[in-house]
Design a protein around this motif. Structure first.
Motif, PDB file in Angstrom:
ATOM      1  N   THR A 145       0.813  -1.183   0.018  1.00 48.20           N
ATOM      2  CA  THR A 145      -0.104  -0.120   0.085  1.00 48.20           C
ATOM      3  C   THR A 145       0.705   1.197  -0.029  1.00 48.20           C
ATOM      4  O   THR A 145       2.006   1.000  -0.094  1.00 48.20           O
ATOM      5  N   ASP A 198       2.973  -1.309   3.805  1.00 41.83           N
ATOM      6  CA  ASP A 198       2.979   0.123   3.451  1.00 41.83           C
ATOM      7  C   ASP A 198       4.248   0.721   3.278  1.00 41.83           C
ATOM      8  O   ASP A 198       5.314   0.402   3.935  1.00 41.83           O
ATOM      9  N   GLN A 210       5.807   4.294   2.644  1.00 40.92           N
ATOM     10  CA  GLN A 210       5.608   5.550   3.178  1.00 40.92           C
ATOM     11  C   GLN A 210       6.497   6.745   2.384  1.00 40.92           C
ATOM     12  O   GLN A 210       7.715   6.725   2.359  1.00 40.92           O
ATOM     13  N   THR A 242       1.265   5.548   1.433  1.00 39.22           N
ATOM     14  CA  THR A 242       0.908   6.385   2.295  1.00 39.22           C
ATOM     15  C   THR A 242       1.999   7.694   2.268  1.00 39.22           C
ATOM     16  O   THR A 242       2.973   7.332   1.850  1.00 39.22           O
ATOM     17  N   HIS A 248      -1.046  -5.234   5.415  1.00 40.12           N
ATOM     18  CA  HIS A 248      -0.658  -4.062   4.643  1.00 40.12           C
ATOM     19  C   HIS A 248       0.921  -3.979   4.673  1.00 40.12           C
ATOM     20  O   HIS A 248       1.259  -3.712   5.854  1.00 40.12           O
TER      21      HIS A 248
END
Length: 221
Positions: free
Chosen positions: A89, A168, A170, A91, A166
């Motif tokens: 994911t 993530d 970033q 972010t 997830h």
């Protein structure tokens, strides 16, 4: 925004200082979107490229990157929300032009103050492009640019139908001097949104958010 429980699976490490520079760059959107055959191969390759060219700030982040790269090795669409068990994911924490405040969203589903973020879509050219897209969609703020390079990684539980985790990736996003004012922000995924001093984050939030904010502010100094 990728919802989470607020309990980072990687523990509560000390504030990290990424080794990447703070050059502002728009993401490369020239890559084939999702691959010419719709397989997502180009997007998969771009995810790997962004992770491998990043210099993790500590041993924990290096080990976590290996988890992400192994996932990419073993699953040809590890970026997709349809990838079972775990998927990548994106972010991004948004910083104001003065580099003194960050924008956080009160997530409607989990009730935490979080940065913007969510699933990577087939039309995204890269994971950094996905992070920038989510920032624009969820905040409504204009004049955004993403800093070149990953800021941190965070693995956390994912309340998805197809995944438990997830993975993530970033980033840090900055608003130019003509960006929207605080009263202009918000989206259907949030109950509130606002700018906060990096040392005075709202509650409830989680340690992963505090770490990302601290790392982002360090990059911008």
């Amino acid at each position: 925004m990728a919802a989470r429980t607020g309990t980072p699976a990687t523990g509560t490490p000390a504030t990290r200082t990424p080794a990447t520079g703070a050059t502002i760059a728009e993401p490369d959107r020239s890559a084939a979107r999702g691959g010419p055959d719709g397989s997502g191969a180009a997007l998969q390759a771009s995810c790997r490229t962004e992770l491998t060219r990043w210099t993790p700030p500590d041993a924990e982040q290096r080990a976590l990157r290996e988890v992400y790269l192994t996932r990419l090795d073993n699953h040809p669409r590890a970026w997709s929300r349809e990838c079972p068990s775990a998927h990548l994911t994106a972010t991004a924490v948004i910083c104001d032009p003065a580099r003194r405040r960050v924008l956080l969203i009160k997530h409607r589903k989990v009730g935490l103050w979080l940065p913007t973020g969510g699933h990577i879509e087939p039309d995204d050219a890269s994971v950094s492009a996905a992070a920038l897209r989510e920032s624009v969609e969820e905040s409504g703020v204009s004049g955004l640019s993403v800093l070149d390079g990953v800021t941190l990684l965070s693995r956390h539980p994912a309340p998805c139908d197809t995944a438990d985790w997830h993975l993530d990736v970033q980033f840090t996003v900055v608003v130019d001097e003509h960006g929207a004012a605080v009263e202009d922000i918000g989206s259907h995924e949030s109950t509130a949104a606002g700018w906060f001093g990096w040392h005075a984050l709202p509650e409830p939030t989680d340690d992963a958010v505090r770490q990302l904010v601290a790392a982002s502010i360090t990059r911008l100094r």
